[in-house]
Design an enzyme around this catalytic site. Structure first.
Site, PDB file in Angstrom:
ATOM      1  CB  CYS A 139      46.742  18.930  -0.914  1.00 23.51           C
ATOM      2  SG  CYS A 139      45.983  17.164  -2.774  1.00 23.51           S
ATOM      3  CB  CYS A 174      44.577  20.138  -4.409  1.00 22.28           C
ATOM      4  SG  CYS A 174      44.619  18.148  -3.604  1.00 22.28           S
ATOM      5  CG  ASP A 175      46.468  23.732  -3.442  1.00 23.69           C
ATOM      6  OD1 ASP A 175      45.927  23.935  -4.265  1.00 23.69           O
ATOM      7  OD2 ASP A 175      46.005  23.157  -2.264  1.00 23.69           O
TER       8      ASP A 175
END
Ligand code: NDP
Length: 370
Positions: free
Chosen positions: A170, A173-174
Site C-alpha cells: 500500500c 499507507c507506507d
C-alpha cells in the site's frame, strides 16, 4: 482469507419459497428457543469496515456479532503507520484496529474467531443460516459482508520475509518508508502508476518493473509518469527474488533479482523498498452464488447504499470497493452498512420490544468473550 475460503467446502443453498416481507417471529422463537444462536446483525469480517458497522448497529440496541474470519483485524493489521485516517495521529495499523475493537466491545459487540463456510437463505423465514468452519450453526436476521480484499502477491523468495520491512503493498499507507531510498514498484496497471505518484515525492529514485511489453494502465495515467525525472520504467522485467538482511533486529531489503522476460537474462539491482501493485482480489468467492458481483468479484451495491442484491445482506469496505480501498472510506462504508441494516431490521418488524423478547435466544459465545 481468500485462500482459506477457497479451501472450504462451499455450498450456498437458496431455499426460496413463498415470499413474506417480515421476520416470522413465532418461527424465530420456536427455532431458537433452546439453541441460543440467533443474531440480529452478523458481521463477517473484523477489519475497519466490519467493526464500524458493528458500532452503529450495537448503538441502535441490536445484538451484534462479528465473526473475525481468517485475518482478524483485516489489512490494517499489517500497515506500518496510518497517517491518513482523519482523527488518528500517526499510529501503527494494529493500534487503530484495537481501538475500534475496544469501542465495539464496550458497546457489547461480540467478536469471535471463526470463518463462514456455508450460507443458506430461507426467504420465507426471514433469516440466513450460517454454518462456520468450527461447526457452529447461527441464524442471522441480517448480514454485513466486510471480508475485505487481499493484495495480490508475487509469491517469490523474500516477499514474505521482508513483508512490512521493505516490502509493501500500500503506497498510500507506507510512502514515507521510501524516504530517500531506491525503490522498486512492481506492476503495470493504474495501481502501479498511482503507487509511483505517491512515492515520487519521497523516494530518491524509482524503478517501475513491468513484466509485459506494455502497461495495462490507462493512457492518461501513463502520461502522468512523464514528469518524474527520477522514475525509470523497465519493460519485460520480472522480479524473481528479494534480497537483504532478514535475520537482523530490523530486517532490511538491499537488492532485487530481475529476469528479462524476452532474453531470460538475470540481473541484480540495488533496491531498499519494494512496492507490489499488481491488483487485489476481493474475498467474496463464498458469496458468488448468493449475491451479484462484478467480473472481478467485487460485490455490487444498489445505488448510493450498501445494499446487495439480496434484502438483508449488506456489504462494506474493500470487498465492494474496486477503486478507493482506503481505511477511512471503508469505515464510512461500514457506517452506511450498519445504518442500512438497522433500517432493514426495523422494516422487518424487529422493534426494540421484539428484539428484547428474543434476547434469550441470542448467540453469546461466553467462552471466548470472557
Ligand atoms: P490491473 O489488473 O489493472 O493491473 C495489474 C498489473 O499487474 C498488470 O500490469 C499485470 O501485468 C501486473 N501483474 C499481475 N501479476 C503480476 C506478477 N506476478 N508480476 C508482475 N506483474 C504482475 O490492477 P490494478 O490494481 O492496477 O487496477 C485494478 C482496477 O482499478 C483497474 O480497473 C484500474 O483501472 C482501477 N484503478 C484505477 C485507478 C485510477 O483511475 N486512478 C487507480 C488504481 C486502480 P500483465 O498486464 O502482464 O498481466
Amino acid at each position: 482469507m481468500q485462500k482459506m475460503l477457497n479451501r472450504l467446502c462451499i455450498s450456498i443453498v437458496l431455499l426460496a419459497s413463498f415470499h413474506i416481507n417480515a421476520i416470522d417471529m413465532n418461527y424465530m422463537r420456536e427455532l431458537t428457543g433452546n439453541q441460543k444462536n440467533l443474531i440480529p446483525v452478523l458481521v463477517l469480517g473484523s477489519g475497519v469496515a466490519g467493526l464500524s458497522a458493528a458500532i452503529y448497529t450495537a448503538r441502535a440496541q441490536l445484538h451484534t456479532v462479528v465473526m473475525a474470519g481468517n485475518e482478524p483485524g483485516g489489512q490494517l493489521m499489517g500497515s506500518t503507520l496510518v497517517e491518513n485516517m482523519p482523527g488518528v495521529l500517526a499510529v501503527p495499523g494494529y493500534k487503530v484496529i484495537s481501538s475500534i475493537e475496544k469501542q465495539a466491545r464496550e458497546l457489547d459487540v461480540i467478536i469471535f474467531n471463526d470463518t463462514v463456510q456455508v450460507i443458506e437463505h430461507d426467504e420465507s423465514k426471514g433469516y440466513f443460516k450460517v454454518i462456520t468452519e468450527n461447526g457452529r450453526i447461527l441464524y442471522a436476521l441480517s448480514l454485513v459482508i466486510a471480508t475485505g480484499a487481499s493484495p495480490n502477491k508475487l509469491h517469490i523468495p523474500g516477499e514474505k520475509e521482508y513483508a512490512n520491512a521493505g516490502v509493501f503493498t500500500c503506497a498510500v499507507c507506507d510512502c514515507r518508508q521510501a524516504t530517500g531510498k531506491k525503490v522498486v514498484v512492481v506492476g503495470g496497471g493504474d495501481s502501479a502508476i498511482e503507487a509511483v505518484m505517491h512515492l515520487a515525492p519521497y523516494a530518491k529514485e524509482i524503478t517501475l518493473l513491468v513484466r509485459a511489453g506494455q502497461m495495462r494502465a490507462s493512457y492518461a495515467m501513463q502520461e502522468k509518469l512523464r514528469k518524474y525525472e527520477h522514475v525509470d520504467i523497465q519493460f519485460h522485467k520480472k522480479i524473481i527474488e528479494i534480497l537483504g538482511q532478514a535475520n537482523e533486529i530490523e530486517p532490511c531489503v538491499s537488492h532485487v533479482i530481475l529476469q528479462d522476460t524476452l532474453s531470460h537474462k538475470i540481473e541484480k539491482i540495488a533496491a531498499e523498498c519494494v512496492f507490489v501493485a499488481i491488483g487485489h482480489t476481493p474475498n467474496s468467492s463464498i458469496f458468488s452464488q448468493l449475491i451479484t458481483m462484478d467480473d472481478q468479484g467485487y460485490i455490487s451495491l444498489q445505488g448510493r447504499s450498501q445494499k446487495t442484491t439480496i434484502p438483508g445482506i449488506f456489504a462494506a469496505g474493500d470487498v465492494a470497493d474496486p477503486i478507493y480501498k482506503q481505511a477511512g472510506k471503508a469505515s464510512g462504508d461500514g457506517i452506511a452498512a450498519g445504518l442500512d441494516a438497522i433500517a432493514y431490521l426495523h422494516s422487518q418488524g424487529l422493534s426494540v420490544t421484539a428484539a428484547q423478547e428474543l434476547s434469550a435466544c441470542y448467540f453469546r459465545n461466553e467462552i471466548e468473550n470472557n
